[in-house]
Design an enzyme around this catalytic site. Structure first.
Site, PDB file in Angstrom:
ATOM      1  N   THR A   1      48.600   5.767  10.300  1.00  0.00           N
ATOM      2  CA  THR A   1      49.851   5.106  10.689  1.00  0.00           C
ATOM      3  C   THR A   1      50.420   5.748  11.961  1.00  0.00           C
ATOM      4  O   THR A   1      51.620   6.000  12.084  1.00  0.00           O
ATOM      5  CB  THR A   1      50.889   5.106   9.544  1.00  0.00           C
ATOM      6  OG1 THR A   1      50.231   4.878   8.312  1.00  0.00           O
ATOM      7  CG2 THR A   1      51.920   4.001   9.740  1.00  0.00           C
TER       8      THR A   1
ATOM      9  N   LYS B   1      39.547  -0.450  12.683  1.00  0.00           N
ATOM     10  CA  LYS B   1      40.171  -0.593  11.360  1.00  0.00           C
ATOM     11  C   LYS B   1      40.557  -2.059  11.235  1.00  0.00           C
ATOM     12  O   LYS B   1      41.522  -2.508  11.864  1.00  0.00           O
ATOM     13  CB  LYS B   1      41.403   0.315  11.260  1.00  0.00           C
ATOM     14  CG  LYS B   1      42.285   0.044  10.029  1.00  0.00           C
ATOM     15  CD  LYS B   1      43.443   1.025   9.923  1.00  0.00           C
ATOM     16  CE  LYS B   1      44.482   0.507   8.924  1.00  0.00           C
ATOM     17  NZ  LYS B   1      45.058   1.537   8.088  1.00  0.00           N
TER      18      LYS B   1
ATOM     19  N   GLU C   1      42.839  10.453   4.915  1.00  0.00           N
ATOM     20  CA  GLU C   1      43.790  10.070   5.979  1.00  0.00           C
ATOM     21  C   GLU C   1      45.195  10.221   5.419  1.00  0.00           C
ATOM     22  O   GLU C   1      45.580   9.491   4.506  1.00  0.00           O
ATOM     23  CB  GLU C   1      43.500   8.619   6.379  1.00  0.00           C
ATOM     24  CG  GLU C   1      44.517   8.003   7.304  1.00  0.00           C
ATOM     25  CD  GLU C   1      44.337   6.472   7.398  1.00  0.00           C
ATOM     26  OE1 GLU C   1      43.195   5.963   7.264  1.00  0.00           O
ATOM     27  OE2 GLU C   1      45.359   5.797   7.597  1.00  0.00           O
TER      28      GLU C   1
HETATM   29  C1  3PG Z   1      47.542   1.369   4.795  1.00  0.00           C
HETATM   30  O1  3PG Z   1      47.612   1.643   5.987  1.00  0.00           O
HETATM   31  O2  3PG Z   1      48.493   1.443   4.012  1.00  0.00           O
HETATM   32  C2  3PG Z   1      46.195   0.995   4.332  1.00  0.00           C
HETATM   33  O3  3PG Z   1      45.755  -0.103   4.963  1.00  0.00           O
HETATM   34  C3  3PG Z   1      46.024   1.004   2.856  1.00  0.00           C
HETATM   35  O4  3PG Z   1      46.265  -0.208   2.287  1.00  0.00           O
HETATM   36  P1  3PG Z   1      46.061  -0.395   0.734  1.00  0.00           P
HETATM   37  O5  3PG Z   1      47.083   0.443   0.048  1.00  0.00           O
HETATM   38  O6  3PG Z   1      46.242  -1.859   0.501  1.00  0.00           O
HETATM   39  O7  3PG Z   1      44.652   0.085   0.413  1.00  0.00           O
END
Ligand code: 3PG
Length: 218
Positions: free
Chosen positions: A73, A133, A44
């Site tokens: 995001t 999610k 992703e």
């Molecule tokens: C994000 O969107 O940044 C994710 O949830 C990843 O989070 P993390 O870096 O704590 O794994």
């Protein structure tokens, strides 16, 4: 072109989704190659990565059928569409943004919508989200997933946010279909040093932990 069901299957098997929040666009392709070498084939690329759309296009072209490349995001339908046009095969949002669903599904892409509460999770499911999610998951933990799945066992939950090698297996045992790992897998230090062999080794460890947890469960 893979269809939505095929993409869903590749997100679940082996079930580690790498969340790429790179500092520079040039880091994305080598880190993606390292992830795939380590068996993490679901990648992703978040929209906070500089030139994220270019990174998505280049990575998809370079890795082809060896990986499934998505966008993360995503906060609105316009971004969702632009990322799909650049080559994203799945779409992730940290929030329960329903407008993304139609855009992504019309293009054959599965969607992972962010949720934190039972009502958000069930609403996302009812409106067609392929995955929930659970974000940020570290404050909730595997016991929350167990409690949530007791009345709502149909939810396909992917915990993300603070998931690491220690908690990944526990989340799977609690009933999650996959885990999302960002900074615990692709750490800022590793990114800075460009230590791709170390990333490939860590990716392998994540896959091993998730697979072992699944075996314990079955
Ligand atoms: C994000 O969107 O940044 C994710 O949830 C990843 O989070 P993390 O870096 O704590 O794994």
């Amino acid at each position: 072109m893979r269809n939505r069901a095929e993409i869903i299957s590749r997100l679940i098997h082996p079930g580690v989704i790498a969340v790429v929040r790179a500092e520079k666009q040039e880091q994305v392709l080598p880190l993606a190659e390292a992830l795939v070498e380590g068996g993490v084939i679901a990648i992703e690329i978040t929209m906070t990565t500089p030139n994220a759309l270019h990174a998505i296009r280049d990575t998809r072209q370079a890795l082809g059928s060896r990986a499934v490349i998505g966008v993360g995001t995503v906060l609105n339908a316009e971004t969702c569409l632009a990322a799909i046009e650049a080559g994203a095969e799945f779409v992730v949002s940290p929030i329960t943004k329903f407008e993304i669903l139609d855009t992504a599904h019309a293009a054959g892409c599965p969607v992972m919508l962010g949720a934190y509460t039972p009502t958000e999770a069930q609403s996302a499911h009812e409106l067609g989200a392929d995955f929930i999610k659970l974000f940020p998951a570290d404050g909730l933990g595997p016991n929350y997933v167990k409690a949530l799945r007791a009345p709502l066992p149909h939810l396909r939950i992917v915990p993300t946010g603070g998931v690491d090698l220690n908690s990944a297996g526990e989340f799977i045992k609690a009933g999650c279909v996959a885990v999302g790992a960002g900074s615990s897998l692709i750490s800022p230090k590793l990114l800075r040093e460009g230590d791709w062999p170390a990333l490939a080794r860590l990716a392998k460890e994540f896959v091993a932990v998730v697979m072992a947890a699944r075996q314990c469960k079955s």
